[in-house]
Design a protein around this motif. Sequence first.
Motif, mmCIF file in Angstrom:
data_model
loop_
_atom_site.group_PDB
_atom_site.id
_atom_site.type_symbol
_atom_site.label_atom_id
_atom_site.label_comp_id
_atom_site.label_asym_id
_atom_site.label_seq_id
_atom_site.Cartn_x
_atom_site.Cartn_y
_atom_site.Cartn_z
ATOM 1 N N VAL A 11 0.884 -1.172 0.000
ATOM 2 C CA VAL A 11 0.000 0.000 0.000
ATOM 3 C C VAL A 11 0.917 1.215 0.000
ATOM 4 C CG1 VAL A 11 -1.780 1.264 1.264
ATOM 5 C CG2 VAL A 11 -1.785 -1.250 1.297
ATOM 6 N N VAL A 12 0.856 1.990 -1.078
ATOM 7 C CA VAL A 12 1.792 3.119 -1.232
ATOM 8 C C VAL A 12 1.039 4.391 -1.609
ATOM 9 C CG1 VAL A 12 3.737 1.648 -1.920
ATOM 10 C CG2 VAL A 12 2.216 2.571 -3.681
ATOM 11 N N GLY A 13 1.746 5.505 -1.561
ATOM 12 C CA GLY A 13 1.153 6.771 -1.962
ATOM 13 C C GLY A 13 1.538 7.096 -3.399
ATOM 14 N N HIS A 14 0.747 7.955 -4.035
ATOM 15 C CA HIS A 14 1.078 8.373 -5.394
ATOM 16 C C HIS A 14 2.478 9.005 -5.422
ATOM 17 C CE1 HIS A 14 -0.693 10.275 -9.311
ATOM 18 N NE2 HIS A 14 0.219 9.374 -9.559
ATOM 19 N N SER A 15 2.798 9.760 -4.363
ATOM 20 C CA SER A 15 4.118 10.418 -4.288
ATOM 21 C C SER A 15 5.253 9.394 -4.208
ATOM 22 C CB SER A 15 4.168 11.340 -3.078
ATOM 23 O OG SER A 15 3.827 10.620 -1.910
ATOM 24 N N ASP A 16 4.974 8.221 -3.631
ATOM 25 C CA ASP A 16 6.008 7.179 -3.549
ATOM 26 C C ASP A 16 6.396 6.677 -4.945
ATOM 27 O OD1 ASP A 16 6.253 7.007 -0.739
ATOM 28 O OD2 ASP A 16 4.456 5.766 -0.618
ATOM 29 N N ILE A 17 5.385 6.519 -5.786
ATOM 30 C CA ILE A 17 5.660 5.907 -7.091
ATOM 31 C C ILE A 17 6.029 6.943 -8.167
ATOM 32 C CG2 ILE A 17 4.192 3.894 -6.631
ATOM 33 C CD1 ILE A 17 2.652 5.814 -9.113
ATOM 34 N N ALA A 18 5.790 8.215 -7.862
ATOM 35 C CA ALA A 18 6.110 9.254 -8.867
ATOM 36 C C ALA A 18 6.862 10.422 -8.228
ATOM 37 C CB ALA A 18 4.828 9.731 -9.548
ATOM 38 N N PRO A 19 8.075 10.171 -7.688
ATOM 39 C CA PRO A 19 8.838 11.255 -7.055
ATOM 40 C C PRO A 19 9.112 12.387 -8.047
ATOM 41 C CG PRO A 19 9.905 9.120 -6.673
ATOM 42 C CD PRO A 19 8.823 8.888 -7.700
ATOM 43 N N GLY A 20 8.974 13.618 -7.563
ATOM 44 C CA GLY A 20 9.248 14.768 -8.423
ATOM 45 C C GLY A 20 8.049 15.178 -9.249
ATOM 46 N N ARG A 21 7.062 14.318 -9.337
ATOM 47 C CA ARG A 21 5.891 14.619 -10.167
ATOM 48 C C ARG A 21 4.623 14.732 -9.328
ATOM 49 N NH1 ARG A 21 2.149 12.284 -13.362
ATOM 50 N NH2 ARG A 21 2.534 10.159 -12.653
ATOM 51 N N LYS A 22 4.537 13.911 -8.270
ATOM 52 C CA LYS A 22 3.325 13.899 -7.453
ATOM 53 C C LYS A 22 3.649 14.040 -5.969
ATOM 54 C CE LYS A 22 0.282 13.553 -10.611
ATOM 55 N NZ LYS A 22 -0.782 14.524 -10.771
ATOM 56 N N THR A 23 2.788 14.711 -5.230
ATOM 57 C CA THR A 23 3.013 14.876 -3.788
ATOM 58 C C THR A 23 1.779 14.458 -2.990
ATOM 59 O OG1 THR A 23 2.324 17.177 -3.955
ATOM 60 C CG2 THR A 23 4.701 16.751 -4.024
ATOM 61 N N ASP A 24 0.925 13.645 -3.610
ATOM 62 C CA ASP A 24 -0.244 13.184 -2.869
ATOM 63 C C ASP A 24 -0.091 11.714 -2.473
ATOM 64 O OD1 ASP A 24 -0.649 12.651 -5.794
ATOM 65 O OD2 ASP A 24 -2.496 11.731 -5.114
ATOM 66 N N PRO A 25 -0.666 11.297 -1.327
ATOM 67 C CA PRO A 25 -1.418 12.130 -0.395
ATOM 68 C C PRO A 25 -0.474 13.054 0.362
ATOM 69 C CG PRO A 25 -1.156 9.928 0.529
ATOM 70 C CD PRO A 25 -0.574 9.894 -0.854
ATOM 71 N N SER A 26 -1.002 14.173 0.843
ATOM 72 C CA SER A 26 -0.156 15.224 1.428
ATOM 73 C C SER A 26 0.541 14.772 2.706
ATOM 74 C CB SER A 26 -1.022 16.442 1.748
ATOM 75 O OG SER A 26 -1.751 16.200 2.937
ATOM 76 N N ALA A 27 1.403 15.645 3.218
ATOM 77 C CA ALA A 27 2.150 15.343 4.446
ATOM 78 C C ALA A 27 1.213 15.109 5.634
ATOM 79 C CB ALA A 27 3.102 16.491 4.752
ATOM 80 N N LEU A 28 -0.051 15.481 5.495
ATOM 81 C CA LEU A 28 -0.998 15.294 6.598
ATOM 82 C C LEU A 28 -1.587 13.881 6.631
ATOM 83 C CD1 LEU A 28 -2.878 18.706 6.213
ATOM 84 C CD2 LEU A 28 -1.249 18.089 8.003
ATOM 85 N N PHE A 29 -1.270 13.086 5.625
ATOM 86 C CA PHE A 29 -1.840 11.735 5.600
ATOM 87 C C PHE A 29 -1.219 10.877 6.714
ATOM 88 C CE2 PHE A 29 -2.150 7.307 4.326
ATOM 89 C CZ PHE A 29 -3.508 7.216 4.080
ATOM 90 N N PRO A 30 -2.061 10.168 7.491
ATOM 91 C CA PRO A 30 -1.556 9.440 8.673
ATOM 92 C C PRO A 30 -0.979 8.057 8.353
ATOM 93 C CG PRO A 30 -3.947 9.278 8.584
ATOM 94 C CD PRO A 30 -3.532 10.109 7.393
ATOM 95 N N TRP A 31 0.204 8.024 7.741
ATOM 96 C CA TRP A 31 0.827 6.747 7.360
ATOM 97 C C TRP A 31 1.117 5.863 8.572
ATOM 98 C CZ3 TRP A 31 0.588 4.776 2.773
ATOM 99 C CH2 TRP A 31 0.542 5.591 1.644
ATOM 100 N N LYS A 32 1.541 6.522 9.665
ATOM 101 C CA LYS A 32 1.871 5.737 10.864
ATOM 102 C C LYS A 32 0.617 5.024 11.405
ATOM 103 C CE LYS A 32 3.544 6.269 15.565
ATOM 104 N NZ LYS A 32 3.974 7.222 16.583
ATOM 105 N N ALA A 33 -0.473 5.781 11.496
ATOM 106 C CA ALA A 33 -1.729 5.195 11.984
ATOM 107 C C ALA A 33 -2.201 4.082 11.044
ATOM 108 C CB ALA A 33 -2.798 6.273 12.103
ATOM 109 N N LEU A 34 -2.000 4.286 9.753
ATOM 110 C CA LEU A 34 -2.423 3.272 8.785
ATOM 111 C C LEU A 34 -1.633 1.978 8.990
ATOM 112 C CD1 LEU A 34 -4.474 3.296 6.345
ATOM 113 C CD2 LEU A 34 -2.457 3.248 4.902
ATOM 114 N N SER A 35 -0.338 2.137 9.259
ATOM 115 C CA SER A 35 0.486 0.936 9.478
ATOM 116 C C SER A 35 0.082 0.248 10.781
ATOM 117 C CB SER A 35 1.975 1.291 9.474
ATOM 118 O OG SER A 35 2.355 1.779 10.730
#
Length: 268
Positions: A171-195
């Motif tokens: 489970v990844v973010g759009h920003s993970d797969i497209a560095p330099g092109r995409k920044t979503d989900p934003s820094a406010l997305f709760p990745w830690k809580a999701l894990s």
Amino acid sequence: MKTFKLLILLAIFTSCSKNIYKISKKEYNKEARKLGKSLIKITPDTIDNRISDVIKSQNFNLRKPNLIVIHHTAQDSCQQTYKTFALERTQVSSHYVICDDGTITQMLNDLVRGWHAGGGSWGTNTDINSVSIGIELDNDGKEPFSYAQINSLVALLKKLTTKYKIPTNNVVGHSDIAPGRKTDPSALFPWKALSQSGFGIWYDEDKLKDVKLPLDFNYNFALKYIGYNTSNIKNAIYSFKLRFNSDEVSHELTEKDKKILFLLMDEI
Ligand SMILES: [Zn+2]
């Protein structure tokens, strides 16, 4: 009189919206039927001067998704997003949209290739749309994600990872797969809580203060090992920090970031 005009305008607007979805539904069904028909045909081919023959096997089914990509819509409302994904001219879509209030709407069958990822890669996967399910979260990129929305996301991830046996780490973010092109989900997305709910990787925070980085620690390799495309290392670092150290997002790796990276390698 003014109210009357407003009502007429509203009626026209509503019927136009309905029309968009009617057309979209019709086109979806047409495309699905066309895809079904195209599966029946296997054309004999010439490969390197050899004729490849066709003998059909009866043992098959459709391929399954193996990765889930999370996005934020960067739009004002779910209604606006539905419309964007229903219109042909936008050439974008996603399998699911989750609204602020937790409402989940499916827009594509899980087994078809949605157009949500665009160019990008994760590990050795270079065609993300072909292997993934796209989930869009209704969020303008500046506001926090609501509890109801994240709750629905977790429920949906539970369903999809179980149904298609997708590894919960995938489970990844759009920003993970497209560095330099995409920044979503934003820094406010709760990745830690999701894990903590069982999806996506995170590092063991208790170990952070005790990490002794090896002298030859290769952070470029570590980023690549996790899945990032490091052809532009600054962009890869930015995406990594957006997800794993979102309070200090930048294009530079600090000592803390390197330690996080080191610990993350244990989670793969
Ligand atoms: Zn996106």
